[in-house]
Scaffold this active site. Structure first.
Site, mmCIF file in Angstrom:
data_model
loop_
_atom_site.group_PDB
_atom_site.id
_atom_site.type_symbol
_atom_site.label_atom_id
_atom_site.label_comp_id
_atom_site.label_asym_id
_atom_site.label_seq_id
_atom_site.Cartn_x
_atom_site.Cartn_y
_atom_site.Cartn_z
ATOM 1 N N ASP A 120 36.011 60.950 20.739
ATOM 2 C CA ASP A 120 36.609 60.524 22.013
ATOM 3 C C ASP A 120 35.394 60.357 23.180
ATOM 4 O OD1 ASP A 120 39.669 60.683 22.089
ATOM 5 O OD2 ASP A 120 38.947 62.277 20.947
ATOM 6 N N ASP A 123 29.320 62.725 24.144
ATOM 7 C CA ASP A 123 29.257 62.412 25.805
ATOM 8 C C ASP A 123 29.632 63.649 26.702
ATOM 9 O OD1 ASP A 123 31.953 62.651 24.553
ATOM 10 O OD2 ASP A 123 32.686 62.031 26.556
ATOM 11 N N ASP A 156 30.422 62.220 17.991
ATOM 12 C CA ASP A 156 31.788 62.596 18.445
ATOM 13 C C ASP A 156 32.695 61.430 18.323
ATOM 14 O OD1 ASP A 156 33.693 63.920 19.799
ATOM 15 O OD2 ASP A 156 32.526 63.866 21.621
#
Length: 270
Positions: A37, A216, A35
């Site tokens: 961000d 996240d 991922d």
């Protein structure tokens, strides 16, 4: 422990658990999915300010030299590709709805829902115009409603508006992440399915190239779930505790560069 797995804080640390890597990779060459961000960069209020630092960029470039790597982000494809700006890897934007392969091939999902997204965007911008510090962001395959800076009342207004518009829209569904609600095409597609599709089109069997997924947010749980038996899920801890299907954790995005170097070392020693 829930049906989803373990709490993030209870997981072994990715950088100090070599036995987990040895057991799950078993000497095989992994495919690495990242991922953007909250993983390659910290979460910030201004998405344009979420830039790769020099150490992480260097570690990513070094990793691409020895392992197949793909970026899977909620950002639009052009946006995340421009932010990363590293050649030799695959990119998937809009949670996998828009994929660009290293050879230039392109795959898109949800084109038939663009008109519904256009109409929903117009309505949400109108209904949320007075909601303080609520930001409406149109992506090609989604409408994101950001409430990170909003007060409780404005956040509640935003959630109610998104739910109402989704209920009145044909073929759209609500998804969520940290301080964000999104309207997306209501089709059977997510980051998990994007991982499997990318592995397929890159001709990388999960049996011979176990997937390592680093994420996240709640949207990354779809990917953790599909690789739970075949690879390694790495969750980057944020402000909120939750149950996760990942296997190991990082404490913050500042540790991601070390993880990329660890994966490179495992590959060169395999």
């Amino acid at each position: 422990m829930s049906e989803h797995g373990s709490s993030i804080s209870s997981l072994p640390h990715a950088l100090t658990s070599p036995s987990v890597w040895r057991q799950r990779l078993d000497g095989r060459t992994p495919t690495v999915f990242l991922d953007y961000d909250g993983v390659l960069t910290p979460i910030v209020d201004d998405p344009a300010a979420a830039t790769l630092d020099d150490a992480t960029r260097a570690a990513l470039i070094d990793l691409v030299e020895v392992l197949p790597v793909a970026i899977i982000s909620g950002r639009d494809l052009a946006d995340v590709r421009g932010m990363v700006d590293v050649t030799g890897l695959a990119y998937a934007g809009s949670h996998g709805f828009d994929m660009l392969l290293p050879d230039g091939g392109r795959e898109r999902k949800g084109e038939e829902h663009l008109d519904a997204l256009d109409a929903a965007e117009e309505r949400l911008r109108d209904e949320l115009a007075a909601a303080e510090r609520v930001r409406v962001e149109r992506k090609r395959y989604a409408i994101a409603i950001h409430t990170r800076e909003a007060d409780d009342a404005s956040e509640r207004t935003a959630h109610e508006a998104v739910d109402a518009v989704a209920g009145d829209s044909d073929g759209l569904r609500v998804t969520g992440g940290r301080d964000i609600r999104e309207l997306r095409p209501d089709i059977d597609w997510d980051k998990g399915r994007a991982v499997l599709r990318l592995a397929d089109v890159l001709d990388l069997s999960v049996d011979t190239h176990p997937p390592v997924y680093v994420g996240d947010d709640l949207t990354d749980e779809d990917a953790f779930a599909v690789i739970a038996e075949t690879g390694v899920g790495v969750v980057v801890a944020g402000a909120e505790e939750r149950e996760t299907a990942a296997h190991v954790r990082l404490d913050d995005p500042g540790q991601t560069a070390d993880l990329l170097r660890l994966l490179r070392d495992f590959s060169t020693k395999a």
